[in-house]
Design a protein around this motif. Structure first.
Motif, PDB file in Angstrom:
ATOM      1  N   ILE A   1     -10.257  -8.953   9.059  1.00  0.00           N
ATOM      2  CA  ILE A   1      -9.258  -7.895   9.231  1.00  0.00           C
ATOM      3  C   ILE A   1      -8.010  -8.196   8.405  1.00  0.00           C
ATOM      4  N   TRP A   2      -7.642  -9.478   8.281  1.00  0.00           N
ATOM      5  CA  TRP A   2      -6.465  -9.835   7.502  1.00  0.00           C
ATOM      6  C   TRP A   2      -6.712  -9.637   6.010  1.00  0.00           C
ATOM      7  N   ALA A   3      -7.926  -9.835   5.593  1.00  0.00           N
ATOM      8  CA  ALA A   3      -8.260  -9.592   4.189  1.00  0.00           C
ATOM      9  C   ALA A   3      -8.139  -8.111   3.861  1.00  0.00           C
ATOM     10  N   ILE A   4      -8.566  -7.267   4.784  1.00  0.00           N
ATOM     11  CA  ILE A   4      -8.479  -5.817   4.566  1.00  0.00           C
ATOM     12  C   ILE A   4      -7.022  -5.379   4.517  1.00  0.00           C
ATOM     13  N   VAL A   5      -6.207  -5.895   5.441  1.00  0.00           N
ATOM     14  CA  VAL A   5      -4.785  -5.534   5.471  1.00  0.00           C
ATOM     15  C   VAL A   5      -4.090  -6.017   4.199  1.00  0.00           C
ATOM     16  N   ALA A   6      -4.404  -7.217   3.762  1.00  0.00           N
ATOM     17  CA  ALA A   6      -3.793  -7.730   2.529  1.00  0.00           C
ATOM     18  C   ALA A   6      -4.227  -6.911   1.322  1.00  0.00           C
ATOM     19  N   ALA A   7      -5.473  -6.471   1.305  1.00  0.00           N
ATOM     20  CA  ALA A   7      -5.981  -5.737   0.148  1.00  0.00           C
ATOM     21  C   ALA A   7      -5.384  -4.343   0.024  1.00  0.00           C
ATOM     22  N   ILE A   8      -5.098  -3.695   1.140  1.00  0.00           N
ATOM     23  CA  ILE A   8      -4.532  -2.346   1.044  1.00  0.00           C
ATOM     24  C   ILE A   8      -3.022  -2.377   0.942  1.00  0.00           C
ATOM     25  N   GLY A   9      -2.435  -3.564   0.906  1.00  0.00           N
ATOM     26  CA  GLY A   9      -0.998  -3.668   0.680  1.00  0.00           C
ATOM     27  C   GLY A   9      -0.170  -3.533   1.929  1.00  0.00           C
ATOM     28  N   GLY A  10      -0.709  -3.831   3.069  1.00  0.00           N
ATOM     29  CA  GLY A  10       0.013  -3.713   4.324  1.00  0.00           C
ATOM     30  C   GLY A  10      -0.328  -2.407   5.011  1.00  0.00           C
ATOM     31  N   THR A  11      -0.016  -2.330   6.259  1.00  0.00           N
ATOM     32  CA  THR A  11      -0.416  -1.163   7.045  1.00  0.00           C
ATOM     33  C   THR A  11       0.542   0.011   6.893  1.00  0.00           C
ATOM     34  N   PHE A  12       1.812  -0.242   6.555  1.00  0.00           N
ATOM     35  CA  PHE A  12       2.773   0.854   6.509  1.00  0.00           C
ATOM     36  C   PHE A  12       2.494   1.815   5.362  1.00  0.00           C
ATOM     37  N   ASP A  13       2.052   1.310   4.234  1.00  0.00           N
ATOM     38  CA  ASP A  13       1.712   2.184   3.117  1.00  0.00           C
ATOM     39  C   ASP A  13       0.532   3.085   3.455  1.00  0.00           C
ATOM     40  N   ALA A  14      -0.466   2.534   4.128  1.00  0.00           N
ATOM     41  CA  ALA A  14      -1.630   3.338   4.509  1.00  0.00           C
ATOM     42  C   ALA A  14      -1.242   4.411   5.509  1.00  0.00           C
ATOM     43  N   VAL A  15      -0.413   4.058   6.478  1.00  0.00           N
ATOM     44  CA  VAL A  15       0.028   5.041   7.482  1.00  0.00           C
ATOM     45  C   VAL A  15       0.869   6.123   6.816  1.00  0.00           C
TER      46      VAL A  15
END
Length: 111
Positions: free
Chosen positions: A52-66
């Motif tokens: 899960i941490w790899a996915i969060v790091a790859a998308i650049g953090g959760t705030f950008d996705a939200v």
């Protein structure tokens, strides 16, 4: 600052997630060896825990996705939602590939 295109971001998210899994698990294996724990078991366990941490790091953090999802929903920019979903799927693929490589190397699934 110039914004990066979609395809480079798509490929980067895959390899960032792959690198987080491989690097984190292998360096964690070194730490397990230094502390007297079984290193291959620690590498296998870390590879599953870091997904899960790899996915969060790859998308650049959760705030950008939200923020991207919010913009897509409220401003009717469905193209951005689709792009963000593809980037998340790319990160999922990178994390899964890293976990499979660690499983092949450690062979922890064989009993």
């Amino acid at each position: 600052m110039k914004e990066i295109g979609f395809f480079p971001t798509f490929i980067e998210s895959y390899f960032i997630a792959l690198g987080v899994i491989l690097g984190g698990a292998l360096i964690g294996g070194i730490a397990a060896f230094l502390t007297g724990q079984p290193p291959l078991t620690a590498v296998y366990r870390l590879s599953t825990d870091l997904r899960i941490w790899a996915i969060v790091a790859a998308i650049g953090g959760t705030f950008d996705a939200v923020y991207t999802f919010e913009r897509g929903l409220f401003n009717a920019e469905t193209r951005d939602i689709f792009k963000q979903l593809l980037i998340i799927l790319s990160a999922l693929g990178g994390a899964q590939t890293g976990t499979l490589i660690i499983n092949w190397l450690t062979q922890e699934y064989i009993s």
